[in-house]
Each structure stands twice: as C-alpha cells, then as structure tokens.
Design a protein around this motif. Structure first.
Motif, mmCIF file in Angstrom:
data_model
loop_
_atom_site.group_PDB
_atom_site.id
_atom_site.type_symbol
_atom_site.label_atom_id
_atom_site.label_comp_id
_atom_site.label_asym_id
_atom_site.label_seq_id
_atom_site.Cartn_x
_atom_site.Cartn_y
_atom_site.Cartn_z
ATOM 1 N N ARG A 67 -2.605 2.831 -9.979
ATOM 2 C CA ARG A 67 -3.016 3.905 -9.838
ATOM 3 C C ARG A 67 -4.148 4.329 -9.488
ATOM 4 N NH1 ARG A 67 0.472 6.796 -6.408
ATOM 5 N NH2 ARG A 67 -0.022 8.356 -7.412
ATOM 6 N N THR A 68 -5.038 3.924 -8.753
ATOM 7 C CA THR A 68 -6.396 4.091 -9.347
ATOM 8 C C THR A 68 -6.747 5.512 -8.487
ATOM 9 O OG1 THR A 68 -6.650 3.961 -6.420
ATOM 10 C CG2 THR A 68 -7.321 2.664 -8.403
ATOM 11 N N ALA A 69 -7.789 6.628 -9.029
ATOM 12 C CA ALA A 69 -7.891 7.858 -8.531
ATOM 13 C C ALA A 69 -7.922 8.284 -6.805
ATOM 14 C CB ALA A 69 -9.089 8.403 -9.263
ATOM 15 N N ALA A 70 -8.948 7.225 -6.345
ATOM 16 C CA ALA A 70 -8.610 7.305 -4.906
ATOM 17 C C ALA A 70 -7.584 7.231 -4.296
ATOM 18 C CB ALA A 70 -9.438 6.347 -4.404
ATOM 19 N N VAL A 71 -6.890 6.163 -4.886
ATOM 20 C CA VAL A 71 -5.005 6.883 -4.569
ATOM 21 C C VAL A 71 -4.361 7.797 -4.658
ATOM 22 C CG1 VAL A 71 -2.599 5.539 -4.621
ATOM 23 C CG2 VAL A 71 -4.869 3.785 -4.094
ATOM 24 N N GLN A 72 -4.899 8.186 -5.422
ATOM 25 C CA GLN A 72 -3.695 8.928 -5.660
ATOM 26 C C GLN A 72 -4.324 10.558 -5.431
ATOM 27 O OE1 GLN A 72 -3.228 10.206 -10.169
ATOM 28 N NE2 GLN A 72 -4.197 8.061 -10.792
ATOM 29 N N LEU A 73 -5.506 10.388 -4.741
ATOM 30 C CA LEU A 73 -7.040 12.185 -3.942
ATOM 31 C C LEU A 73 -5.890 11.609 -2.277
ATOM 32 C CD1 LEU A 73 -9.570 12.180 -5.236
ATOM 33 C CD2 LEU A 73 -7.994 13.524 -5.911
ATOM 34 N N VAL A 74 -5.724 10.669 -1.930
ATOM 35 C CA VAL A 74 -5.701 10.491 -0.441
ATOM 36 C C VAL A 74 -4.334 11.020 -0.860
ATOM 37 C CG1 VAL A 74 -5.402 8.345 1.730
ATOM 38 C CG2 VAL A 74 -7.452 8.574 -0.266
ATOM 39 N N GLU A 75 -3.137 10.426 -1.180
ATOM 40 C CA GLU A 75 -1.770 11.125 -1.127
ATOM 41 C C GLU A 75 -1.686 12.915 -1.234
ATOM 42 O OE1 GLU A 75 -0.258 8.778 -4.417
ATOM 43 O OE2 GLU A 75 0.109 7.096 -3.410
ATOM 44 N N GLN A 76 -2.732 13.338 -2.041
ATOM 45 C CA GLN A 76 -2.221 15.005 -1.950
ATOM 46 C C GLN A 76 -3.303 15.074 -0.612
ATOM 47 O OE1 GLN A 76 -3.605 16.382 -5.868
ATOM 48 N NE2 GLN A 76 -2.845 14.416 -7.475
ATOM 49 N N GLY A 77 -3.505 13.743 0.553
ATOM 50 C CA GLY A 77 -4.780 15.155 1.356
ATOM 51 C C GLY A 77 -5.869 15.346 1.141
ATOM 52 N N LEU A 78 -6.217 13.909 -0.136
ATOM 53 C CA LEU A 78 -8.057 14.752 -0.009
ATOM 54 C C LEU A 78 -8.488 13.523 -0.309
ATOM 55 C CD1 LEU A 78 -7.554 16.874 -4.016
ATOM 56 C CD2 LEU A 78 -7.799 18.035 -1.600
ATOM 57 N N PHE A 79 -9.703 13.539 0.558
ATOM 58 C CA PHE A 79 -10.807 12.221 0.288
ATOM 59 C C PHE A 79 -11.707 12.385 -1.046
ATOM 60 C CE2 PHE A 79 -12.914 8.734 2.520
ATOM 61 C CZ PHE A 79 -11.905 7.887 2.611
ATOM 62 N N PRO A 80 -12.321 11.001 -1.586
ATOM 63 C CA PRO A 80 -12.699 11.629 -2.037
ATOM 64 C C PRO A 80 -14.199 10.720 -2.356
ATOM 65 C CG PRO A 80 -11.975 9.101 -3.068
ATOM 66 C CD PRO A 80 -11.333 10.021 -1.376
ATOM 67 N N CYS A 81 -15.136 11.262 -3.338
ATOM 68 C CA CYS A 81 -16.983 10.911 -2.648
ATOM 69 C C CYS A 81 -16.868 9.213 -2.885
ATOM 70 C CB CYS A 81 -17.113 12.019 -3.040
ATOM 71 S SG CYS A 81 -17.475 11.470 -4.380
ATOM 72 N N ALA A 82 -16.385 8.241 -4.313
ATOM 73 C CA ALA A 82 -16.395 7.577 -4.381
ATOM 74 C C ALA A 82 -14.648 6.806 -4.565
ATOM 75 C CB ALA A 82 -17.350 7.350 -5.846
ATOM 76 N N PRO A 83 -15.291 5.146 -3.734
ATOM 77 C CA PRO A 83 -13.305 4.692 -4.495
ATOM 78 C C PRO A 83 -13.488 4.249 -6.380
ATOM 79 C CG PRO A 83 -15.340 2.591 -4.299
ATOM 80 C CD PRO A 83 -16.050 4.032 -3.965
ATOM 81 N N VAL A 84 -14.177 4.707 -6.854
ATOM 82 C CA VAL A 84 -14.120 4.714 -8.092
ATOM 83 C C VAL A 84 -15.422 5.696 -9.196
ATOM 84 C CG1 VAL A 84 -14.703 2.485 -10.116
ATOM 85 C CG2 VAL A 84 -13.724 1.582 -8.404
ATOM 86 N N HIS A 85 -14.538 5.864 -9.661
ATOM 87 C CA HIS A 85 -14.742 7.189 -10.829
ATOM 88 C C HIS A 85 -15.959 8.754 -9.621
ATOM 89 C CE1 HIS A 85 -14.383 4.815 -13.936
ATOM 90 N NE2 HIS A 85 -15.689 4.146 -13.944
ATOM 91 N N PRO A 86 -14.597 9.456 -9.038
ATOM 92 C CA PRO A 86 -15.258 9.750 -7.397
ATOM 93 C C PRO A 86 -15.528 11.021 -8.957
ATOM 94 C CG PRO A 86 -12.786 9.539 -7.532
ATOM 95 C CD PRO A 86 -13.423 9.127 -8.579
ATOM 96 N N THR A 87 -16.121 12.252 -8.491
ATOM 97 C CA THR A 87 -16.897 12.819 -8.910
ATOM 98 C C THR A 87 -16.112 14.111 -7.837
ATOM 99 O OG1 THR A 87 -19.281 13.258 -8.465
ATOM 100 C CG2 THR A 87 -18.286 12.285 -10.509
ATOM 101 N N LEU A 88 -15.803 14.342 -7.194
ATOM 102 C CA LEU A 88 -15.389 15.162 -6.022
ATOM 103 C C LEU A 88 -14.769 14.055 -4.980
ATOM 104 C CD1 LEU A 88 -16.924 18.566 -4.725
ATOM 105 C CD2 LEU A 88 -17.774 16.432 -3.413
ATOM 106 N N ALA A 89 -14.186 15.719 -4.474
ATOM 107 C CA ALA A 89 -13.164 15.169 -3.497
ATOM 108 C C ALA A 89 -12.918 16.817 -2.728
ATOM 109 C CB ALA A 89 -11.207 14.874 -3.786
ATOM 110 N N VAL A 90 -12.703 15.758 -0.858
ATOM 111 C CA VAL A 90 -13.253 16.925 -0.435
ATOM 112 C C VAL A 90 -11.738 17.333 0.538
ATOM 113 C CG1 VAL A 90 -13.947 17.944 1.955
ATOM 114 C CG2 VAL A 90 -15.054 16.805 0.012
ATOM 115 N N ASP A 91 -11.035 18.354 0.666
ATOM 116 C CA ASP A 91 -9.474 18.107 1.780
ATOM 117 C C ASP A 91 -9.772 17.472 2.853
ATOM 118 O OD1 ASP A 91 -7.886 19.381 3.065
ATOM 119 O OD2 ASP A 91 -7.117 20.248 1.897
#
Length: 783
Positions: A29-53
């Motif tokens: 369960r990577t951070a990128a997968v969890q963010l996309v499931e919530q309608g957010l897009f990460p700035c990096a595939p690993v260790h994202p520090t910002l996500a944008v709707d």
C-alpha cells in the motif's frame, strides 16, 4: 511507516483546505496508491511531500491548453494567496517544482490512458473490418499494456478461454496488421483518426482529388540552443515525423540534386533560352522569378541562426479541415525542400494505391519543378497535383498563377490552403514558452496542443460543413450571375480561357548581343531546308508525270510525296514568319543584315516589348482582384487586396525600368535610321509614353508592333484581354467549376462523417461486449 504530507486542495466548488496528513505506508500500500484512491495526485511515486487534488490538475491542464503554460506564475499566485489567508508553506520554493512534477505526470497518465483506449479500439476495429468478433485472447493481449495487475487479472480468466487458440489468434492479428500496412485498401488507421472527413469514408469520385492537404513552415517557433537536453519524453500519440525519416530525405535530396553552380546567364553575357522543364506548363523564366521573390523557395537563405537555436522552425501538413496530419521539427537555417518531401512521402505511405492528393504550398511551383527535374517522389507524382495557397499566390508571376492558382486549377474546389497559417496563429501564444523550455517538453506541449485542437475541431465539424455549404451556394449564384451578364456562350468563354492560358504561359524570347546575326542565320538555314525539300518534291512530281515510270516507282512516290509536301509547307510557313520578323526578303539581304547594329537593336527591342507586355497584362489581372474587393468588403477580401497591392507596388519599378530600357532602344534605332545606317525602308518603333504605361487601352502603343514585327496580329488584342464581358465571363465559369467541385466534396464529406461515426459506434460496442464477457467492462468503461 509514517510519512508527513502537505496537501493542497482548491476546488471550484469548495473552500480552501490545507492539511497535514499522516499515511501508513507499506510495500503493498504505497503512498501514491492511497493518494490516488482519495482523488489526490502525488508529486512523486515514492515519498511524496505534496499531493494535489485531481480536479485542480484537470482545471490547470485545461487552462494551460488555452494559455502559455507557466508553472512559476501559477505556483507563486497560489503561494501568495495562501499567505494572505494565513497559511504559510515551508521552504524557499514550496510549490513550483513539486506542483510542476505532479502536473507533468498527471498529464502523462492521461495521455497513456487515452492511448490504451485507442489500442483496445484498434484491435476491435481490425476484426470488425474482417467481419469477425473480438475474441477474449485479443482483449487480454491489450490488457498486457496495463501492467502487472492486468496480467494477473487475465490469468484468473484462463479457465474461460481456450489456451490452444491464444497463440494462433495473436499470430493472426499480427498477420492482419502487416497486410493492412503493406497492402492497404483504404487510408491507414492513423489517417482515419486524424481526419474522419478526408480519410474516414468511401473513396472520392474519380473526377476530384481523394484528399486535399496543405504544407507550410513557421520560423517563429524556434527553440534556444542549450548545452544539454531535458530527459526524453514522447507523447504516446505524437504527430511528429521521426528524425530518421527527415534525415533520410535530406540525404536523398543531396545525392540526387547537385549544388546550384549554373550561372543565370550563359557565356558572353547572353541570357539563357527560355522554355519548359519537361512536363511543366510554366516557363523557366517565370519559375526563376518566383524563386527569387520567395525566401521560402531559397533553401540556402538563412531565416534562423543555428548558432543560437537548435530547432529553427516547424513545418506542418494539414488537411483542408485544418487538422494536423504531421509536424516536422526543422533544424536547418532555411526552408529546405527535404522537409516537405518527407511529409509528402509519409502521407502516401499511409494511403492506398490510386489515392489522389491535391497539395497546396506557397512555393508549389518550385517543389514541383524539383520533383520533375530530379526525380523526387517519382512513385507518387502521377497521383499528386500541386497548387499555390491562395494568400501566397499574388507573390507569384501571373503565368504561374494561371497554372497553380487553386481557383484556376481543376479539383481544388474552394480550398484556400491556409490551414497552416490558422494553426500557427492558434499556437502563437506558445512562442515565448516553447523557446525556453526543454527540447522534449517543447515537442510534448505541441502534441498536446494538436490533440486539443482535434477535439475542438471534431465537435464543430457539423457546423463547419453547414457553413461551407451555405457559402458555396452563395458563391455559385454569383458565378452564374457573372456568366449570364457576360452574354457569352459557355463554350466560347472556355475557348477564350484556353487561349489566354496558352498565351500567358508562353516562353519569352531572349535578348542577346548577336540577336541580328542569330535571326539571320536561322532564316538562311530555313531557306536552305526549304529549297532542298522543294527540289525533292519537284523530282517526285516528275516521276508521277513521266508516262514511262514503272508501277512500283509510282506507288513508292505516292507514299512519300504527301509527307514531303507537309514538311515543305511547315518549313515555308516558318521561313515566312522569320522573314517578316526581319522585315526583309531574300538571301542576299540576309548576309548583309547579319552584322547590322539596327537588327540587333530591333530583335532585342522586340524581346523587351514581349516581356513588358506580359508583365503589364499580369499586373492588370492582379489589379482586377483589388478593384473587386472594394465592392465586397469582407475580411478575407481585404487581406488579399492588401497583399495584392503590396505585390503590385513591388513590381511597378521593375516594369517602369523595362519600359525606359525599351525606349532607349527605340531612340537608338531612330538615330540609326536618321544616319542611314539601317536597312532600306526600315522604320524605328515608337517609344512608349511612361504616363500611359499602366492604362493598357486597346489603342495604346504597347500593342503596336510597327517597326518590330510585321507577322503578328497583335494590333488586334485578344478578347480575353480587352473585352470586359469576356473577362468577367471567364472568371464566372472558373468560379462556377470550383463551386461545383466544392459541393461534390462537401456531399462526400457528409457521407464520410456518417460512415466514420457508424464504424466508431460499432467498434466501441463490440469492444464493450467483449470486455463484458471477460468481466472487465467496468475497467474499460471507466478508462
């Protein structure tokens, strides 16, 4: 594993929200997968520090398609806005880089998704064309492109698919695709997707072109040279030609066409003999003038410095509906022909044999001559017709316009060839951005703009057809009114147009220092040939009149005599014309005139006057367009009028200089007559009053060849030049023909649009049905 995350979400329908989230992250369960499931897009595939709707990214994407992309301005504005609301982000550059990364990879994911859908539909389309349904194996083959998850999902359904039929189906799919590529029965799937109206329906009628395209280059779309390029990144649905294809055509042109080392004048200062280049209908002198007047025709002329720019321009090929077919990234300082040749070659590679194309290009006359002279595009030249784009036609000579103007060339209808100009205008907002961004980012942005323009064009294609239909009907009524007002028969007007075309595309005589000697020598040679033929005819006639002649001799003579009499008549007529041009009769006088300075002046004056007359008539026909545009104050007419006025003004000094040079020769001949150094009974021609130079009345001196040529009937100018009713009628029948061609093409395009929509509907339904059988319908529909 815990990870701190800044979340920026600004929706059009909700309030500003700034949060700090803590996510539980593990290998499954990577951070990128969890963010996309919530309608957010990460700035990096690993260790994202910002996500944008994702809604915000979608909004910015649509905004940057309408303005020049500017991540810095967007991030600074958001950062300042957040600060004004009491939210302070940490770091010197808290948003720009991370927001730019999120936007870039979100756009890449969008494009890859659209490309995946195209692949799925492509396989369904191939089998719909063959009359068979899409099988489970082919759908699973496409699912492989979705990655590891898709492969695992397809393995779960192995029990529902006959494993023995999987490999043969894949093999048959490759065979079908290879056959379609090597022996297509209709345009390629790529072209059908680029423009459904041009390539999506049945073939056009034999009397018209199957498709009309235009080519042009834009030297404002440059890219600054850098020490290194940005990381490679290619749009999955790119419209750019591969660099290898362009390089290959550059080598072909260099190997077939030698450098231009032939001087424009022959040795001794004599001008080259004018004539035609093989099958061309425009004299070489006119084509040379067109190349001299257009910087685009001179590939060696530098328009952009390669010292400062690694990409100097763009060249595009568009169909007549302003939809981009291909783009070429130019790297040379000038507009060289191999770019256009590469585009044309790529077009025909995607077309079936027998498919005809009309090409509109601002220097079509130049590239046509190169193809004929050096053998470029030999395999396609019989299916390709060249014409000049409308707004560039008035920079060409009138003889060139008579042959290459799309309003005078059969098959082009009312296509103007200015789709490239409209495309350049639509992306002009990107000039500054594309000049400083990375090389691959520049190409990706242009591809995105093309895809965006395609979507807008497809939504408005029905309105385009309706608007063109109404406009064509109106112009056809105007053409009929012109023909009726002329009170001339259609057949007579068409004969006058043929006469005008023949007269105005005739090669021009040359001026030489030994013009008198050359003319005399030609007359002497013709006289000797005539005397020889006359003696042979007389000898054969004696055989026929001799009663002692054998039957076989009589039969042989009767077979030869008609041909000899015909040749004798031709030579006699040519000799008479040459003697009339000299103004004397008899071989004794020929030899005396060979060194006469008066004859040299007379022949050169005759050549000058022919040049002057042709340029004045060309000017008169161009002025007609200006006068008509005053009565029809439409935008396009005003634009054409302005361009025509500029072109006419540029030519006026040259015409006046030609007239002054002619008058100098007339004064010299008059002086020789006065000093009795001219042949007996010689008459000096009358100079042309410069004040009346551009009037071109029937009685003007420009039409009088007294003292120059006693053979012609130029004292009675043709009706196509002097009779206003005939001139108006010719314009009417030409416009009527183009309107009929346009109406036929619009009807065909309506049918093509219907066929394309029907096919797409069937393909989508077939694909959804096949996916439903596999239990994958929800995945494909959601994509």
């Amino acid at each position: 594993m815990l990870h701190s995350l800044f979340l920026f979400s600004y929706l059009l329908y909700s309030e500003l929200e700034l949060q700090k989230l803590v996510l539980s992250v593990c290998a499954c369960r990577t951070a990128a997968v969890q963010l996309v499931e919530q309608g957010l897009f990460p700035c990096a595939p690993v260790h994202p520090t910002l996500a944008v709707d994702i809604h915000v990214l979608d909004f910015v994407t649509r905004l940057f398609l309408r303005i020049a992309p500017n991540n810095t301005a967007w991030a600074d504005s958001i950062n300042e806005f957040l600060s004004s609301q009491g939210y302070q982000l940490q770091g010197q550059d808290p948003l720009r880089r991370r927001f730019g990364n999120a936007l870039q990879w979100y756009n890449s994911l969008q494009d890859l998704t659209a490309n995946f859908v195209d692949q799925v539909l492509s396989i369904a389309r191939n089998y719909e064309e063959g009359g068979s349904e899409v099988s489970d194996a082919e759908v699973k083959t496409v699912e492989i492109a979705k990655g590891k998850e898709a492969r695992e999902s397809s393995e779960d359904d192995d029990s529902n698919v006959d494993s023995g039929s999987d490999q043969p189906a894949k093999k048959q799919l490759r065979i079908d695709l290879d056959q379609e590529m090597n022996h297509p029965s209709r345009p390629s799937e790529y072209l059908r997707g680029r423009c459904p109206l041009c390539f999506g329906g049945p073939s056009q009628s034999a009397q018209d072109f199957n498709a009309i395209v235009c080519i042009d280059a834009c030297f404002t779309q440059k890219h600054n040279k850098r020490s290194h390029k940005d990381p490679p990144r290619q749009h999955p649905r790119t419209v750019f030609l591969p660099e290898s294809d362009v390089k290959r055509w550059e080598e072909i042109v260099a190997s077939l066409r030698p450098p231009k080392t032939v001087p424009k004048t022959a040795a001794g200062g004599e001008a080259r003999e004018d004539g035609y280049e093989l099958s061309l209908k425009v004299p070489n002198s006119v084509l040379d003038a067109c190349e001299a007047s257009f910087t685009a025709a001179d590939g060696s002329r530098e328009k952009a410095s390669t010292q400062f720019f690694d990409s100097t321009a763009l060249m595009a090929m568009l169909c007549r509906h302003d939809r981009v077919l291909w783009l070429v990234n130019m790297t040379s300082p000038g507009e060289r022909q191999h770019y256009a040749l590469a585009l044309i070659d790529q077009l025909f590679k995607n077309l079936p044999s027998g498919f005809t194309v009309g090409l509109l290009y601002d220097i079509s006359c130049s590239i046509h001559r190169s193809c004929v002279k050096w053998g470029f595009l030999d395999a396609y030249l019989s299916r390709l017709t060249f014409a000049i784009s409308v707004f560039h036609a008035y920079g060409h000579g009138w003889a060139c316009q008579c042959v290459y103007h799309p309003r005078k060339c059969d098959g082009f209808g009312l296509s103007d060839g200015e789709g490239c100009e409209r495309f350049w205008h639509s992306i002009s907002k990107l000039i500054a951005y594309l000049r400083i961004c990375g090389h691959h980012t520049r190409l990706y942005t242009l591809d995105s703009q093309v895809q965006y323009a395609d979507r807008l064009s497809l939504l408005g294609i029905g309105n385009w057809l309706a608007r063109k239909w109404r406009n064509t009907q109106t112009r056809r009524l105007e053409a009929d009114t012109q023909v009726i007002s002329s009170a001339k028969q259609d057949r007579y007007l068409r004969e006058q147009w043929k006469s005008q075309l023949s007269s105005q595309t005739r090669p021009l005589p040359r001026q030489t220092k030994n013009a008198g000697r050359s003319a005399v020598e030609e007359a002497i040679c013709l006289q000797k040939v005539r005397d020889t033929l006359r003696d042979r005819v007389s000898a054969l006639e004696d055989v026929l009149s001799d009663i002692n002649s054998e039957d076989y001799q009589v039969a042989e003579v009767e077979g030869k005599l008609p041909d000899l009499r015909g040749k004798l008549a031709q030579v006699q007529a040519k000799l008479i014309r040459q003697e009339q041009l000299l103004g004397v009769v008899g071989q004794q006088q020929y030899r005396h005139l060979a060194t006469s300075p008066f004859m040299a002046l007379r022949m050169n004056a005759h050549a000058l006057k022919v040049h002057l007359r042709n340029r004045l008539t060309s000017r008169k026909f161009e002025r007609d367009r200006i006068e008509r545009s005053f009565r029809r104050q439409q935008y396009n007419d005003r634009k054409v009028r302005t361009q025509t006025e500029d072109a006419v003004k540029r030519r006026d000094p040259g015409i006046q200089a030609l007239a002054r040079q002619y008058n100098i020769l007339c004064h010299k001949m008059e002086e020789l007559v006065r000093l009795k150094r001219a042949p007996r009974n010689a008459i000096a021609p009358q100079p042309i009053p410069l004040k009346e130079l551009f009037d071109l009345d029937v009685d003007d001196v420009i039409w009088q060849d007294v003292g120059l040529d006693a053979s012609g009937d130029i004292e009675n100018p043709p009706a196509w030049l002097t009779d206003e009713d005939v001139k108006s009628g010719i314009k009417g029948i030409l416009l009527h023909d183009r309107c009929d061609e346009e109406l036929r093409r619009l009807k065909h395009e309506c049918i093509a649009l219907y066929h394309w929509l029907s096919e797409e509907w069937q393909v989508v339904n077939a694909c959804i049905e096949a996916a439903t059988n596999l239990g994958r319908c929800s995945d494909i529909v959601s994509v």
